[in-house]
Each structure stands twice: as structure tokens, then as C-alpha cells.
Write an enzyme that holds these catalytic residues in place. Structure first.
Site, PDB file in Angstrom:
ATOM      1  N   SER A 169       0.822  -1.205   0.000  1.00  0.00           N
ATOM      2  CA  SER A 169       0.000   0.000   0.000  1.00  0.00           C
ATOM      3  C   SER A 169       0.857   1.256   0.000  1.00  0.00           C
ATOM      4  CB  SER A 169      -0.961   0.021   1.192  1.00  0.00           C
ATOM      5  OG  SER A 169      -0.417   0.722   2.277  1.00  0.00           O
ATOM      6  N   VAL A 170       0.207   2.369  -0.339  1.00  0.00           N
ATOM      7  CA  VAL A 170       0.845   3.680  -0.343  1.00  0.00           C
ATOM      8  C   VAL A 170       1.302   4.079   1.052  1.00  0.00           C
ATOM      9  CG1 VAL A 170      -1.306   4.960   0.044  1.00  0.00           C
ATOM     10  CG2 VAL A 170       0.567   6.047  -1.231  1.00  0.00           C
ATOM     11  N   LYS A 171       0.686   3.490   2.068  1.00  0.00           N
ATOM     12  CA  LYS A 171       0.968   3.892   3.450  1.00  0.00           C
ATOM     13  C   LYS A 171       2.373   3.508   3.920  1.00  0.00           C
ATOM     14  CE  LYS A 171      -3.228   5.504   4.339  1.00  0.00           C
ATOM     15  NZ  LYS A 171      -3.499   6.897   4.719  1.00  0.00           N
ATOM     16  N   ASP A 172       3.032   2.616   3.209  1.00  0.00           N
ATOM     17  CA  ASP A 172       4.417   2.268   3.588  1.00  0.00           C
ATOM     18  C   ASP A 172       5.289   3.516   3.617  1.00  0.00           C
ATOM     19  OD1 ASP A 172       3.548  -0.320   3.538  1.00  0.00           O
ATOM     20  OD2 ASP A 172       4.800  -0.954   1.854  1.00  0.00           O
ATOM     21  N   ALA A 195       4.430   5.751   6.695  1.00  0.00           N
ATOM     22  CA  ALA A 195       4.646   5.039   7.959  1.00  0.00           C
ATOM     23  C   ALA A 195       6.121   5.087   8.362  1.00  0.00           C
ATOM     24  CB  ALA A 195       4.171   3.596   7.831  1.00  0.00           C
TER      25      ALA A 195
END
Length: 451
Positions: A42-45, A48
Site C-alpha cells: 500500500s501507499v501507506k508504507d 509510515a
């Protein structure tokens, strides 16, 4: 030799992929920034790891500490990768509307998962916002990430994702479309793109039940717009500090049904197996197509992977239960095809009490009445109520004393339009003859659900 020193070094440099079949009616070139190629899918890596590194740098996160975050699952996965490589514990507080796959994945990578109810106010002590904050005050040497208000969220996309899109399109991008949740993605990418070309339009995709669109257009935070919704990863009932509304040119809202349907379309028609917010994003782009011209380059961002929604949007039973499954319903037989419950009836000589009990047990509102010759009448909640008001002892009388006229009977090939006209104020159901002695009932509700 070429290799990464750890999994975190593989984050970023995700591909742009042309969308073909789904966007045939869009004049512009449509490119998807497919963020599922990140190691946490996901883009959230991106954000994060950025949030962890910034917290390490200024001392908010200390060696051996515990990371605590309220998440829909994807940020939790990115945080888990960072926690594993850097040696931290992780507690993810997640709402119960998120898919089981997301929860299982988080546990698989070592996170402790705490599940909170969705349908409560953000200030409610049971909400995943409140529980996250409380745990951070109770657990020693812990750090509450707060992706909604943490500026590192936006900075990650300003420093990484925005420049990647600019470079991959050789600066030819004219429009950027993305679902909005915490706001970091749209604000960071949008800021970078507009600094390089102020004419680029940035569109946010919102969902019904979220406050973003109306707030952007009116400046009013309307609590009446807040209600439960199914779409995951976008929309909010709060205004995160990471949402920079000055960067955003406009919003479009996508229904839960359309988001689910287009999530499946991306897999079946483009071979792109992505998550629920991607379905919302591509449908939102189609809703905006009148804003795009022939030579425009439109980039839409797909947040996460379809494997996290196998039990939901990619499950036919789940879709059918919510009326999301695209099926062709043209005849009476089509309408009853997925109704396994056999026809429940009552006999003329049975007592009214038996009819009431049968309706309660089967959770139905009407019953055909039959005798040895076939269907001769019907009872529903309205006629039972009227009978009870007129005579408190009606429960011990035979059904034939209070029954209405029998429901109309149609053949299985009867078109839906013709069938619908048989349901009136005085008649709320129709019986379908399916062959031999088999019948099924169609009610007002069945027709509404099929619309």
C-alpha cells in the site's frame, strides 16, 4: 551485486499503468499510480516509515519503545515493517468495519490488534481514536503516531510520491485524482505538483457518510452528513490536519455500491487487483470525465492490494447480501433465483395465533392462505393489526375470518415491470408459479432491493 539491505529500502518507485477498458469514454490518457508494489502492498508504507524516522530523530520514539496507532489496516502494515526492522513493538487499534484479512495480516507481522466499534462518535472512549490516545498515556515508553495530524504523513508524499509522478509523466500531468482519508497523500502530492505547475488540478474522491466534500465547498462541518458507510480507506467524520483544502480543487463523492463494483471491474477488466478505495477512485475519475480534454494526462492513485478484500468486495455472497452484485434481473424467476427460503403459508382453519407465530419465527410480514383447493387468501401485518384493534381475542379465531384477498399469481417469465404494477397499496405481494406445485413470494422489499 544489487540488493536491498532491508525491506524498507524497497519502498517507492511504483509504476504508472495505463487504464484501458474502463476509461474508454474518457478523452484523456489515464494512468494509475499502483502503490500495491510497495512491500506492504500500500501507499501507506511511505508515510509510515517517514513518521517513524522523524519520531526517532526528535526523540519521540526511543529504543525498545512501543508504537501505537489507530489505523484502517494499511498504515498499520507499514508501521509493522518499520517496527520489525528497527526493533519496536506495535499496537494497532482498528475499527470493526475493516476486513478480517487486514486484521489477520497485521497479526501475521507481529502487531497486537485491538478492535473497536465503528458506529460511535470520535470522542467516544470506545472509538479507535480515543483508545489509541488512551493507550499511549498508559503504556510506558510508547509513541502515538496519529497519522491524521502528523505532518510527516504529508511530507513523505511531498518528498517521494509527488516527485515520482512528476518524473514518470515528464511533467505532462494535468490532473491528479485520489481518495482522501487522512489527507497526507493528496496534500503532499498535490503541493509538489502545483509548485511545479500551478495549472494542475487536484481532485479528491470522497464517500457518502463523510464530511470532506461539503466542508470544502461551504466551510461548514455538517454532522448531519456523518453516517456509517462501507467503503474502506477514504472519508472521515473528522477534519484531519493533514487535509490541506487549499491544495484541493474539488471533490466528488462515490457510493459504497459503485466503489465495490469498480473494485471488481479493475481486477476483471484491467488485471489490476487492488482494494476498495481504488474502486472509488476510478469511479470518481469517471464522474469527473467532463473536466478532461484529449491531450490531458490524468493520474489516479490506487492505494492498496485486493488481497485485503477477498472476504468482502471480491466475495459474491458478501456483495449479494448488500445488493451490490451486478446481476440481470428481468423476470419474476430472476428475482427469486437467490431466495432459498421455501414458501411459508397458513391454512384457512389454523388460528390467527398460528399465523402471527409463523411470521415471527420466519421474520416475514405476510403469508398466503391456502385450503385443499389452493391459495384462497392472504394475511399481512396490516390486517392482523386491524383485526386485533377490533377484537382483542382475535388470536383464537380461524385465519379465514380475517384474511384478505389472495395474492395475484404470475408465471416465472413475467417481466419485472408488469409484476411491479400488481403491487399496490392494498396488495403488497405476488406469488410466482415456478412449475408443478412450487411457488415463491415476491414482496415490495424484494423489488426495491433489485432496483
Amino acid at each position: 551485486m544489487k540488493y536491498a539491505n532491508n525491506i524498507l529500502e524497497t519502498i517507492g518507485n511504483t509504476p504508472l499503468v495505463k487504464i484501458n477498458k474502463i476509461c474508454q469514454e474518457v478523452d484523456a490518457l489515464v494512468l494509475a499510480k499502483v502503490e500495491t508494489f510497495n512491500p506492504g502492498n500500500s501507499v501507506k508504507d511511505r508515510m509510515a516509515v517517514k513518521m517513524i524516522e522523524d519520531a526517532e530523530a526528535d526523540g519521540r520514539l526511543k529504543p525498545g519503545g512501543t508504537i501505537i496507532e489507530g489505523t484502517s489496516g494499511n498504515t498499520g502494515m507499514g508501521l509493522a515493517l518499520g517496527a520489525i526492522v528497527k526493533g519496536y513493538k506495535l499496537i494497532c487499534v482498528i475499527s470493526d468495519k475493516q476486513s478480517k484479512e487486514k486484521m489477520d495480516i497485521l497479526r501475521a507481522v507481529g502487531a497486537e490488534v485491538i478492535v473497536c466499534p465503528t458506529n460511535v462518535e470520535p470522542e467516544d472512549p470506545r472509538s479507535y481514536y480515543s483508545v489509541s490516545k488512551r493507550l499511549a498515556t498508559e503504556i510506558p515508553n510508547s509513541w502515538y503516531v496519529n497519522q491524521y495530524d502528523n505532518p510527516s504523513n504529508t511530507i513523505a508524499h511531498y518528498e517521494q510520491t509527488g516527485p515520482e509522478i512528476w518524473e514518470q509523466t515528464e511533467g505532462k500531468i494535468t490532473h491528479f485524482v485520489v481518495g482522501v482519508g487522512t489527507g497526507g497523500t493528496i496534500s503532499g502530492i498535490g503541493k509538489y505538483l502545483k509548485e511545479n505547475n500551478p495549472n494542475i488540478k487536484v481532485w479528491g474522491v470522497d464517500t457518502y457518510g463523510s464530511v470532506f466534500k461539503k466542508y470544502h465547498e461551504t466551510g461548514i462541518f455538517d454532522e448531519n452528513e456523518i453516517y456509517p458507510y462501507i467503503t474502506e480507506g477514504i472519508g472521515e467524520d473528522i477534519l484531519p490536519k493533514n487535509v490541506d483544502f487549499s491544495i484541493i480543487d474539488g471533490f466528488t463523492k462515490v457510493t459504497d455500491k459503485d466503489a465495490a463494483i469498480y473494485t471488481r471491474k479493475l481486477a476483471k477488466e484491467e488485471g489490476i487487483f487492488v482494494g476498495n478505495s481504488a474502486g472509488a477512485a476510478i469511479k470518481g475519475l469517471l464522474q469527473l470525465k467532463e473536466h478532461f480534454k484529449k491531450d490531458d494526462v490524468v493520474v489516479v492513485l490506487f492505494h492498496d492490494h485486493g488481497s485485503r478484500y477477498v472476504g468482502k468486495m471480491f466475495n459474491d455472497d458478501w456483495m449479494r447480501d448488500r445488493g451490490f452484485l451486478e446481476v440481470s434481473i428481468k423476470t419474476a424467476a430472476d428475482l427469486v433465483a437467490n431466495q432459498p427460503q421455501p414458501l411459508v403459508t397458513v391454512k384457512t382453519e389454523e388460528l390467527v395465533y398460528h399465523a402471527m407465530d409463523r411470521m415471527k419465527v420466519h421474520n416475514i410480514s405476510q403469508l398466503p392462505v391456502e385450503d385443499s383447493n389452493g391459495f384462497v387468501g392472504a394475511v399481512n401485518e396490516t390486517c392482523l393489526f386491524r383485526a386485533f384493534v377490533a377484537d382483542k381475542n382475535v388470536a383464537d379465531k380461524p385465519v379465514k375470518d380475517i384474511m384478505m384477498e389472495a395474492f395475484p399469481i404470475v408465471e416465472r417469465e413475467t417481466p419485472i415491470d408488469k409484476l411491479s404494477k400488481l403491487i399496490t397499496r392494498d396488495n403488497d405481494a405476488v406469488l410466482v408459479h415456478l412449475g408443478q406445485e412450487k411457488y415463491h413470494i415476491i414482496t415490495k422489499s424484494d423489488i426495491i432491493l433489485a432496483m
